[in-house]
Scaffold this motif. Structure first.
Motif, mmCIF file in Angstrom:
data_model
loop_
_atom_site.group_PDB
_atom_site.id
_atom_site.type_symbol
_atom_site.label_atom_id
_atom_site.label_comp_id
_atom_site.label_asym_id
_atom_site.label_seq_id
_atom_site.Cartn_x
_atom_site.Cartn_y
_atom_site.Cartn_z
ATOM 1 N N TYR A 106 -14.651 3.312 0.577
ATOM 2 C CA TYR A 106 -14.079 2.951 -0.723
ATOM 3 C C TYR A 106 -14.259 4.103 -1.710
ATOM 4 O O TYR A 106 -13.361 4.417 -2.482
ATOM 5 N N VAL A 107 -15.414 4.719 -1.688
ATOM 6 C CA VAL A 107 -15.687 5.842 -2.586
ATOM 7 C C VAL A 107 -14.739 6.999 -2.287
ATOM 8 O O VAL A 107 -14.168 7.604 -3.203
ATOM 9 N N VAL A 108 -14.526 7.294 -1.010
ATOM 10 C CA VAL A 108 -13.614 8.370 -0.630
ATOM 11 C C VAL A 108 -12.196 8.060 -1.103
ATOM 12 O O VAL A 108 -11.498 8.934 -1.622
ATOM 13 N N ALA A 109 -11.748 6.810 -0.959
ATOM 14 C CA ALA A 109 -10.403 6.425 -1.399
ATOM 15 C C ALA A 109 -10.239 6.632 -2.903
ATOM 16 O O ALA A 109 -9.217 7.144 -3.364
ATOM 17 N N VAL A 110 -11.255 6.260 -3.664
ATOM 18 C CA VAL A 110 -11.189 6.422 -5.120
ATOM 19 C C VAL A 110 -11.245 7.912 -5.499
ATOM 20 O O VAL A 110 -10.529 8.353 -6.393
ATOM 21 N N ILE A 111 -12.055 8.681 -4.796
ATOM 22 C CA ILE A 111 -12.146 10.119 -5.079
ATOM 23 C C ILE A 111 -10.805 10.805 -4.791
ATOM 24 O O ILE A 111 -10.362 11.667 -5.559
ATOM 25 N N ILE A 112 -10.136 10.408 -3.705
ATOM 26 C CA ILE A 112 -8.819 10.970 -3.403
ATOM 27 C C ILE A 112 -7.848 10.647 -4.534
ATOM 28 O O ILE A 112 -7.110 11.517 -5.004
ATOM 29 N N LEU A 113 -7.856 9.401 -4.985
ATOM 30 C CA LEU A 113 -6.965 8.993 -6.068
ATOM 31 C C LEU A 113 -7.256 9.774 -7.352
ATOM 32 O O LEU A 113 -6.336 10.251 -8.010
ATOM 33 N N ILE A 114 -8.506 9.936 -7.683
ATOM 34 C CA ILE A 114 -8.884 10.689 -8.884
ATOM 35 C C ILE A 114 -8.469 12.159 -8.751
ATOM 36 O O ILE A 114 -7.938 12.752 -9.694
ATOM 37 N N SER B 23 8.941 8.455 -12.569
ATOM 38 C CA SER B 23 8.811 9.904 -12.702
ATOM 39 C C SER B 23 8.070 10.432 -11.470
ATOM 40 O O SER B 23 7.384 9.685 -10.766
ATOM 41 N N PHE B 24 8.204 11.709 -11.214
ATOM 42 C CA PHE B 24 7.563 12.299 -10.032
ATOM 43 C C PHE B 24 6.046 12.112 -10.026
ATOM 44 O O PHE B 24 5.481 11.742 -8.989
ATOM 45 N N PRO B 25 5.343 12.350 -11.134
ATOM 46 C CA PRO B 25 3.887 12.148 -11.111
ATOM 47 C C PRO B 25 3.499 10.707 -10.759
ATOM 48 O O PRO B 25 2.531 10.479 -10.037
ATOM 49 N N THR B 26 4.264 9.745 -11.250
ATOM 50 C CA THR B 26 3.967 8.352 -10.936
ATOM 51 C C THR B 26 4.200 8.081 -9.454
ATOM 52 O O THR B 26 3.421 7.360 -8.819
ATOM 53 N N GLN B 27 5.236 8.665 -8.890
ATOM 54 C CA GLN B 27 5.500 8.507 -7.455
ATOM 55 C C GLN B 27 4.341 9.058 -6.623
ATOM 56 O O GLN B 27 3.877 8.418 -5.681
ATOM 57 N N VAL B 28 3.876 10.235 -6.987
ATOM 58 C CA VAL B 28 2.799 10.879 -6.238
ATOM 59 C C VAL B 28 1.518 10.047 -6.330
ATOM 60 O O VAL B 28 0.842 9.819 -5.326
ATOM 61 N N LEU B 29 1.178 9.598 -7.543
ATOM 62 C CA LEU B 29 -0.027 8.783 -7.700
ATOM 63 C C LEU B 29 0.083 7.473 -6.929
ATOM 64 O O LEU B 29 -0.879 7.037 -6.294
ATOM 65 N N GLY B 30 1.244 6.843 -6.993
ATOM 66 C CA GLY B 30 1.419 5.577 -6.290
ATOM 67 C C GLY B 30 1.264 5.720 -4.795
ATOM 68 O O GLY B 30 0.559 4.946 -4.141
ATOM 69 N N LYS B 31 1.898 6.741 -4.244
ATOM 70 C CA LYS B 31 1.822 6.927 -2.795
ATOM 71 C C LYS B 31 0.442 7.396 -2.344
ATOM 72 O O LYS B 31 0.002 7.064 -1.252
ATOM 73 N N SER B 32 -0.233 8.148 -3.175
ATOM 74 C CA SER B 32 -1.564 8.607 -2.788
ATOM 75 C C SER B 32 -2.601 7.493 -2.892
ATOM 76 O O SER B 32 -3.661 7.570 -2.296
ATOM 77 N N SER B 33 -2.283 6.444 -3.639
ATOM 78 C CA SER B 33 -3.229 5.328 -3.750
ATOM 79 C C SER B 33 -3.001 4.270 -2.679
ATOM 80 O O SER B 33 -3.636 3.233 -2.691
ATOM 81 N N LYS B 34 -2.116 4.542 -1.737
ATOM 82 C CA LYS B 34 -1.774 3.582 -0.684
ATOM 83 C C LYS B 34 -2.999 3.161 0.126
ATOM 84 O O LYS B 34 -3.078 2.033 0.607
ATOM 85 N N LEU B 35 -3.949 4.036 0.280
ATOM 86 C CA LEU B 35 -5.147 3.742 1.066
ATOM 87 C C LEU B 35 -5.908 2.537 0.521
ATOM 88 O O LEU B 35 -6.421 1.723 1.294
#
Length: 98
Positions: free
Chosen positions: A49-57, A17-29
């Motif tokens: 690491y904190v910034v990467a997790v904050i972006i994902l959240i 689904s589109f939301p899963t695609q967006v989350l997956g690609k944004s967690s690439k970092l």
């Protein structure tokens, strides 16, 4: 690994689904940082690491709030799509280390 990454990415789009695609690609970092630590023994400061997790959240909150507003029929996420997404993230994080 670049060819496998592209293949997994394009095939995953059919099964996610589109939301899963967006989350997956944004967690690439996160996988890129982990692979850099494993392959090249890179060290990253804790704040990266904190910034990467904050972006994902942040992206997750945005996508979840958008999904609540749209009640239309979307493509369902399948297990095969998730496997392909993980393959994409793994191969792509490996590719970026060379």
């Amino acid at each position: 690994s670049n060819v496998l990454s592209s293949f997994c990415q394009l095939e995953a789009l059919k099964y996610l689904s589109f939301p899963t695609q967006v989350l997956g690609k944004s967690s690439k970092l996160i996988p890129v940082m982990v692979m850099g630590k494993i392959i090249q023994k890179k060290t990253y400061p804790l704040y990266e690491y904190v910034v990467a997790v904050i972006i994902l959240i942040g992206v997750a909150i945005f996508v979840i709030s958008e999904k609540g507003e749209k009640a239309n029929k979307e493509q369902e996420t399948t297990f095969a799509g998730l496997v392909l997404l993980v393959g994409y993230l793994t191969f792509d994080s490996f590719t970026s280390q060379w």
